[in-house]
Every structure is written in C-alpha cells, then in structure tokens.
Design an enzyme around this catalytic site. Structure first.
Site, PDB file in Angstrom:
ATOM      1  N   LYS A   1      -4.464 -10.636  -6.955  1.00 17.69           N
ATOM      2  CA  LYS A   1      -5.563 -11.151  -6.143  1.00 17.69           C
ATOM      3  C   LYS A   1      -6.877 -10.417  -6.434  1.00 17.69           C
ATOM      4  O   LYS A   1      -6.893  -9.207  -6.598  1.00 17.69           O
ATOM      5  CB  LYS A   1      -5.156 -10.943  -4.679  1.00 17.69           C
ATOM      6  CG  LYS A   1      -6.172 -11.273  -3.649  1.00 17.69           C
ATOM      7  CD  LYS A   1      -5.591 -11.050  -2.253  1.00 17.69           C
ATOM      8  CE  LYS A   1      -6.118  -9.788  -1.585  1.00 17.69           C
ATOM      9  NZ  LYS A   1      -7.490  -9.813  -1.146  1.00 17.69           N
TER      10      LYS A   1
ATOM     11  N   LYS B   1       0.843  -1.195   0.000  1.00 23.39           N
ATOM     12  CA  LYS B   1       0.000   0.000   0.000  1.00 23.39           C
ATOM     13  C   LYS B   1       0.876   1.243   0.000  1.00 23.39           C
ATOM     14  O   LYS B   1       0.584   2.240  -0.636  1.00 23.39           O
ATOM     15  CB  LYS B   1      -0.943   0.011   1.207  1.00 23.39           C
ATOM     16  CG  LYS B   1      -1.999  -1.083   1.095  1.00 23.39           C
ATOM     17  CD  LYS B   1      -3.384  -0.637   1.524  1.00 23.39           C
ATOM     18  CE  LYS B   1      -4.413  -1.661   1.093  1.00 23.39           C
ATOM     19  NZ  LYS B   1      -5.265  -2.195   2.088  1.00 23.39           N
TER      20      LYS B   1
ATOM     21  N   LYS C   1     -11.839  -6.606  -2.937  1.00 22.70           N
ATOM     22  CA  LYS C   1     -13.030  -5.768  -2.923  1.00 22.70           C
ATOM     23  C   LYS C   1     -12.705  -4.293  -2.939  1.00 22.70           C
ATOM     24  O   LYS C   1     -13.560  -3.476  -3.257  1.00 22.70           O
ATOM     25  CB  LYS C   1     -13.920  -6.133  -1.737  1.00 22.70           C
ATOM     26  CG  LYS C   1     -13.325  -5.895  -0.362  1.00 22.70           C
ATOM     27  CD  LYS C   1     -14.373  -6.218   0.694  1.00 22.70           C
ATOM     28  CE  LYS C   1     -13.800  -7.018   1.845  1.00 22.70           C
ATOM     29  NZ  LYS C   1     -12.805  -6.278   2.628  1.00 22.70           N
TER      30      LYS C   1
HETATM   31  P1  ATP Z   1      -9.226  -5.301   0.912  1.00 18.31           P
HETATM   32  O1  ATP Z   1      -8.932  -5.046  -0.527  1.00 18.31           O
HETATM   33  O2  ATP Z   1      -9.960  -4.173   1.574  1.00 18.31           O
HETATM   34  O3  ATP Z   1      -8.049  -5.788   1.696  1.00 18.31           O
HETATM   35  P2  ATP Z   1     -10.120  -8.030   0.662  1.00 18.31           P
HETATM   36  O4  ATP Z   1     -11.020  -8.459  -0.443  1.00 18.31           O
HETATM   37  O5  ATP Z   1      -8.700  -8.413   0.596  1.00 18.31           O
HETATM   38  O6  ATP Z   1     -10.306  -6.475   0.870  1.00 18.31           O
HETATM   39  P3  ATP Z   1     -10.248  -8.617   3.481  1.00 18.31           P
HETATM   40  O7  ATP Z   1     -11.304  -8.003   4.344  1.00 18.31           O
HETATM   41  O8  ATP Z   1      -8.866  -8.089   3.536  1.00 18.31           O
HETATM   42  O9  ATP Z   1     -10.778  -8.596   1.976  1.00 18.31           O
HETATM   43  O10 ATP Z   1     -10.201 -10.159   3.768  1.00 18.31           O
HETATM   44  C1  ATP Z   1     -11.304 -10.910   4.210  1.00 18.31           C
HETATM   45  C2  ATP Z   1     -10.989 -12.374   4.105  1.00 18.31           C
HETATM   46  O11 ATP Z   1     -11.072 -12.773   2.736  1.00 18.31           O
HETATM   47  C3  ATP Z   1      -9.593 -12.760   4.572  1.00 18.31           C
HETATM   48  O12 ATP Z   1      -9.671 -14.007   5.238  1.00 18.31           O
HETATM   49  C4  ATP Z   1      -8.813 -12.893   3.296  1.00 18.31           C
HETATM   50  O13 ATP Z   1      -7.736 -13.775   3.434  1.00 18.31           O
HETATM   51  C5  ATP Z   1      -9.878 -13.430   2.349  1.00 18.31           C
HETATM   52  N1  ATP Z   1      -9.605 -13.048   0.968  1.00 18.31           N
HETATM   53  C6  ATP Z   1      -9.575 -11.788   0.478  1.00 18.31           C
HETATM   54  N2  ATP Z   1      -9.328 -11.803  -0.849  1.00 18.31           N
HETATM   55  C7  ATP Z   1      -9.216 -13.114  -1.207  1.00 18.31           C
HETATM   56  C8  ATP Z   1      -8.953 -13.795  -2.443  1.00 18.31           C
HETATM   57  N3  ATP Z   1      -8.774 -13.129  -3.579  1.00 18.31           N
HETATM   58  N4  ATP Z   1      -8.913 -15.153  -2.428  1.00 18.31           N
HETATM   59  C9  ATP Z   1      -9.103 -15.845  -1.296  1.00 18.31           C
HETATM   60  N5  ATP Z   1      -9.342 -15.258  -0.092  1.00 18.31           N
HETATM   61  C10 ATP Z   1      -9.397 -13.919  -0.039  1.00 18.31           C
HETATM   62 MG    MG Z   2      -7.272  -7.751   2.141  1.00 18.38          MG
END
Ligand code: ATP
Ligand code: MG
Length: 332
Positions: A196, A114, A199
């Site tokens: 990856k 980041k 969201k």
């Molecule tokens: P941000 O971009 O805000 O970090 P994020 O989609 O990575 O959002 P998090 O809230 O950080 O979501 O993670 C929530 C859960 O989802 C965590 O357990 C994380 O490991 C899992 N996760 C997030 N993205 C993925 C992905 N692409 N594949 C598998 N697991 C994921």
């Molecule tokens: Mg994340």
C-alpha cells in the site's frame, strides 16, 4: 439527521493514496448526501501510537487541515476539527477499552504487522488504537464511516464494541456502516505495487506521490513507476500489479471505468499511457496546491478549526455524559 465521521492521522504528508481512498470521497459525499452532518477530524491522538517529532506533528496537523479544505471540503458545511481538542475522544476511548477484550485487539492486522516489523518499544496505544477509533465514531452516533480497505477490520471492531455496550448497558450507540469506494480503496506503491502507498512507511520517495509534491517530480514518479515487460495494458492485480495500480489511479481520478480505459489503451505503449496519467494527476494536484497556498497560514483556518471543535464538543459531551450515566460512573 444522519452523521458521517472520518479522520486522518497527521503522521506525515498526505499521499495520492489518502486522496483517492479518503479525501476525494469525503468531498463527493459532502456534495451528494443530504440530511447528513459531517465530522471530519485530524487524528493527532492516533498519530502518537508511534513516535512523532513535536514540530513535525504540529506542522502536519495544520497542513492536513489546510489540505482537507484545498481538496474541496467546505468548512462551512463540514465540522473540521482536531481530535485532541475534543477531550471526549480520549475519555470514551477509555470506556471502549473497558468494553473490548485484549484478544480482540491482538487480532488486528495493522497491529500484528507493526509488531512484526518493530519487536521492541511498541506503544500500548498501538494495541488499543481500535478502542479509540471506536470512540471517534460512536461519540457522534455516526451511521456512515468512509474508510479505505485497510480500516475495515477496525470498523468491524467498532460494531462489536457498540453492540456489546448496548447489550450490557442498554441502547446507547448507533451501529455504524462503512463506506468503501468501489475503485481506489487501496492505492499501491509506485515502486512496490504489492504494498500500500503510505505516508509513514519508510519507503523511497519514488514510491509515493505527496499531494504537495513538486509537479515535475510527480510526472517523473509516474513515468518511473514499476511495471512489467509484457507491454499490454489490462487489469490483472496478481500478474500485473503495477499497471493495475496505475489503471486504478487513472480510473479513480477521471471516473472512467477500468474496462473503458483498457479499450482506450489497447495497442498503446506503457510510456504513452503513463504520460497521459501523469498529466491527469498533475492537473488534479495543481488545483489542490493552489487552494492550499491560499489557506495555509491564514487566520481563517484557525477559525474553521475553532468552529468545528465547538460543534463537535457539543455532540460529544452530551454523548459521553449519557455513557457515564449508563455505566454508573460518578454520582447522580
Ligand atoms: P499511516 O502509514 O500513518 O497509517 P496512511 O497513509 O495509511 O498513514 P491513515 O491516516 O492511516 O493514512 O489513513 C487515512 C485514510 O486514508 C484512511 O481512510 C485510509 O483508509 C486511507 N488510505 C490510506 N492509505 C491508502 C491507500 N494507499 N489507498 C487508499 N486509501 C488509503
Ligand atoms: Mg494507515
């Protein structure tokens, strides 16, 4: 009684990556694990490590609560709550900042990434995020923490914090273990399968599937997923990241082994494979979306969140009191 803790940040709408990497496993664990108490929270404090627009944040918090239930979490079995409503998280977070070292925080990949993208105006909490995450886990003496691959480094630092605290002040915290799914720990973007699915990242909507996406759009997004031109379906993350990601999604949703899928789709075109996968994703999401509509906006949802908060607070406040005593804060 063992405890399991996990959370999701309300930084956006949940994606298929969150479902496969996190939610789906929570549900499976809920159904399989015996003698385990579940604490599943919406990590709103973690969300404000980056700017969140107020009305979006509020909306995302409620949406995620409803989606957890829509995905099959049983709010009567699981303590579902909002992190900021259990103030012990922030308080123990501070104690964890006073346990971990700056150098340890600076080594975290997520922070470094980041930082690399956004040189100025990085919030201090983005650096200290792992301390709050350690608090989230240690408050409940969780022994099981289901996480996606992106969180393994943060779990390691939680273990460091727990071990160091126990060493400095006497046995206080349980050392947690991570639980990462064998397939699906890292679902990649559909347009850029080397990154990856996420969201909150600034990507074209075609790169991700939201759990609440219109189902026809879901079909289109899968059909237009980037693949190679070799037209052979097999798993090779390096050379065929797109197809490998689609195989992973397929396997995670159906529990069919990737090798068996490869055999099933030998000599079958990408187009046909993608349309099969599209129907699998759509049928999974349609169930979630139906249940979501039944719960969102209902009073029950608030009642579940109230109950979750009370149960979480009971455990967390006892733990925090013990921690303060161990350190010598306050008075006797
Ligand atoms: P941000 O971009 O805000 O970090 P994020 O989609 O990575 O959002 P998090 O809230 O950080 O979501 O993670 C929530 C859960 O989802 C965590 O357990 C994380 O490991 C899992 N996760 C997030 N993205 C993925 C992905 N692409 N594949 C598998 N697991 C994921
Ligand atoms: Mg994340």
């Amino acid at each position: 009684m063992k405890r399991l803790v996990s959370g999701i940040k309300p930084t956006g709408e949940l994606t298929l990556g969150n479902y496969i990497g996190a939610l789906k496993n929570f549900v499976q664990l809920q159904n399989e694990l015996e003698d385990t108490e579940f604490f599943i929270f919406i990590a709103d404090l973690h969300a404000i490590t980056t700017m969140q627009e107020k009305s979006n944040l509020r909306k995302n918090i409620k949406n995620i609560a409803a989606i957890y239930i829509a995905c099959g979490l049983d709010p009567n079995k699981v303590n579902l709550f909002i992190q900021s409503e259990v103030n012990e998280h922030a308080e123990l977070g501070y104690v964890m900042e006073s346990t971990l070292y700056i150098g340890e925080m600076e080594r975290m990949i997520q922070y470094k990434e980041k930082r690399a993208n956004n040189e100025e105006a990085i919030r201090t909490s983005l650096l200290t995020y792992p301390a709050l995450m350690a608090a989230d886990i240690l408050l409940y003496d969780a022994s099981i923490v289901p996480i996606g691959e992106d969180q393994t480094q943060h779990l390691e630092i939680t273990k460091v914090a727990a071990t160091r605290f126990n060493h400095l002040y006497g046995e206080t915290f349980t050392i947690p273990s991570g639980f990462t799914p064998k397939t699906g720990a890292r679902i990649m973007g559909l347009q850029d399968p080397t990154k990856k699915m996420s969201k909150s990242a600034d990507k074209t909507p075609k790169d991700y599937i939201l759990l609440l996406d219109d189902l026809n759009q879901v079909r289109n997004k899968i059909k237009s997923a980037i693949t190679d031109s070799d037209n052979k379906i097999y798993f090779d993350k390096e050379n065929k990241p797109g197809i490998s990601n689609l195989l992973t999604i397929y396997s995670s949703l159906t529990n069919i082994k990737i090798d068996d899928l490869v055999a099933k789709y030998e000599n079958i075109s990408y187009g046909e494979f993608k349309s099969d996968l599209a129907e699998i994703v759509v049928s999974e999401l349609s169930v979630i979306q139906e249940r979501y509509k039944e719960i969102i906006g209902k009073k029950e949802l608030d009642l579940y969140l109230d109950k979750g908060r009370e149960n979480a607070k009971r455990v967390a406040s006892r733990k925090l009191k013990k921690v303060y005593e161990r350190i010598g804060l306050g008075r006797k």
